[in-house]
Write a protein that holds these residues in place. Structure first.
Motif, mmCIF file in Angstrom:
data_model
loop_
_atom_site.group_PDB
_atom_site.id
_atom_site.type_symbol
_atom_site.label_atom_id
_atom_site.label_comp_id
_atom_site.label_asym_id
_atom_site.label_seq_id
_atom_site.Cartn_x
_atom_site.Cartn_y
_atom_site.Cartn_z
ATOM 1 N N GLU A 196 -1.400 -38.833 18.574
ATOM 2 C CA GLU A 196 -1.456 -37.322 18.460
ATOM 3 C C GLU A 196 -3.031 -37.112 17.598
ATOM 4 O O GLU A 196 -3.721 -36.179 18.267
ATOM 5 N N HIS A 197 -3.234 -37.812 17.012
ATOM 6 C CA HIS A 197 -4.454 -37.719 16.255
ATOM 7 C C HIS A 197 -5.621 -38.119 17.216
ATOM 8 O O HIS A 197 -6.749 -37.243 17.358
ATOM 9 N N ALA A 198 -5.268 -39.227 18.086
ATOM 10 C CA ALA A 198 -6.670 -39.445 18.841
ATOM 11 C C ALA A 198 -6.705 -38.492 20.148
ATOM 12 O O ALA A 198 -7.912 -38.033 20.314
ATOM 13 N N LEU A 246 -9.914 -33.828 22.032
ATOM 14 C CA LEU A 246 -9.970 -32.368 22.351
ATOM 15 C C LEU A 246 -11.144 -31.831 21.785
ATOM 16 O O LEU A 246 -11.919 -31.056 22.527
ATOM 17 N N MET A 247 -11.167 -32.090 20.497
ATOM 18 C CA MET A 247 -12.259 -31.506 19.678
ATOM 19 C C MET A 247 -13.708 -31.779 19.984
ATOM 20 O O MET A 247 -14.632 -30.873 19.921
ATOM 21 N N ALA A 248 -13.590 -32.872 20.803
ATOM 22 C CA ALA A 248 -15.110 -33.414 20.981
ATOM 23 C C ALA A 248 -15.545 -32.881 22.503
ATOM 24 O O ALA A 248 -16.548 -32.802 23.116
ATOM 25 N N ALA A 303 -1.170 -28.901 12.025
ATOM 26 C CA ALA A 303 -1.877 -30.156 11.399
ATOM 27 C C ALA A 303 -1.269 -30.390 9.927
ATOM 28 O O ALA A 303 -2.214 -30.850 9.354
ATOM 29 N N SER A 304 -0.289 -29.494 9.742
ATOM 30 C CA SER A 304 0.025 -29.589 8.276
ATOM 31 C C SER A 304 0.545 -30.878 7.568
ATOM 32 O O SER A 304 0.349 -31.179 6.448
ATOM 33 N N ASP A 305 0.729 -32.006 8.675
ATOM 34 C CA ASP A 305 1.260 -33.180 8.134
ATOM 35 C C ASP A 305 0.084 -34.271 8.418
ATOM 36 O O ASP A 305 0.482 -35.457 8.257
ATOM 37 N N CYS A 306 -1.160 -33.934 8.620
ATOM 38 C CA CYS A 306 -1.997 -34.716 8.630
ATOM 39 C C CYS A 306 -3.502 -34.184 8.417
ATOM 40 O O CYS A 306 -3.656 -33.089 7.931
ATOM 41 N N GLY A 307 -4.593 -34.894 8.437
ATOM 42 C CA GLY A 307 -6.068 -34.492 8.203
ATOM 43 C C GLY A 307 -6.804 -33.875 8.954
ATOM 44 O O GLY A 307 -7.891 -33.336 8.663
ATOM 45 N N CYS A 308 -6.429 -33.734 10.291
ATOM 46 C CA CYS A 308 -7.026 -32.848 11.491
ATOM 47 C C CYS A 308 -7.494 -31.520 10.809
ATOM 48 O O CYS A 308 -6.544 -30.934 10.270
ATOM 49 N N LEU A 341 -4.351 -27.387 17.483
ATOM 50 C CA LEU A 341 -4.532 -26.437 18.373
ATOM 51 C C LEU A 341 -6.009 -26.324 18.695
ATOM 52 O O LEU A 341 -6.675 -25.842 17.919
ATOM 53 N N ILE A 342 -6.513 -26.561 19.859
ATOM 54 C CA ILE A 342 -7.737 -26.577 20.269
ATOM 55 C C ILE A 342 -7.821 -25.216 21.329
ATOM 56 O O ILE A 342 -7.196 -25.210 22.309
#
Length: 153
Positions: free
Chosen positions: A94-96, A101-103, A116-121, A125-126
């Protein structure tokens, strides 16, 4: 819902929903509040490690929304799912996938913390003005996912 989804494995995995929003929309998204979503394409990254695995989670995402449960359910009320990208694996990608996608050129976060409420991303949603190419995104993340067209859901 596409009947071929019944052939998806009921195993753990990571997925990307590729959604098309034909016109800008102002939506209330749970505790995130009111969000203005520009028209375009959205890639939502999630994981399916609970009961039913990928099959159960993706059937949920491709069934009309009754009562929204996840952030993406609110967006699905206005957007159309066009494609699924999946990987069946006990490893969490999920994080990768979100980072890859953001890149991509033109990638923006339309709704900070969305999904992303459960991680630091910044978000899972991009937004893209143009349809992103799954093969480019996933090659950058070094993830082998299967792309499945779901038509007009």
């Amino acid at each position: 819902m596409d009947p071929s989804l019944n052939t998806l494995p009921a195993v753990r995995g990571t997925y990307v929903l590729l959604l098309e929003l034909p016109a800008a929309a102002r939506l209330i998204v749970g505790r995130l509040g009111i969000i203005d979503f520009p028209a375009g394409w959205y890639a939502y990254v999630g994981s399916a490690f609970g009961p039913g695995g990928l099959r159960g989670r993706l059937k949920h995402h491709l069934t009309p929304v009754g009562k929204p449960h996840w952030h993406v359910d609110y967006l699905r009320q206005a957007a159309h799912c066009r494609e699924l990208w999946i990987v069946a694996s006990d490893a969490v990608y999920e994080h990768a996938a979100a980072v890859a996608l953001m890149a991509q050129p033109g990638a923006t976060v339309a709704a900070p913390r969305f999904g992303a409420s459960d991680c630091g991303c910044p978000a899972h949603l991009i937004h893209f003005a143009e349809r992103p190419d799954a093969s480019l995104v996933l090659a950058q993340a070094d993830i082998r996912m299967l792309a499945i067209s779901v038509g007009d859901t």
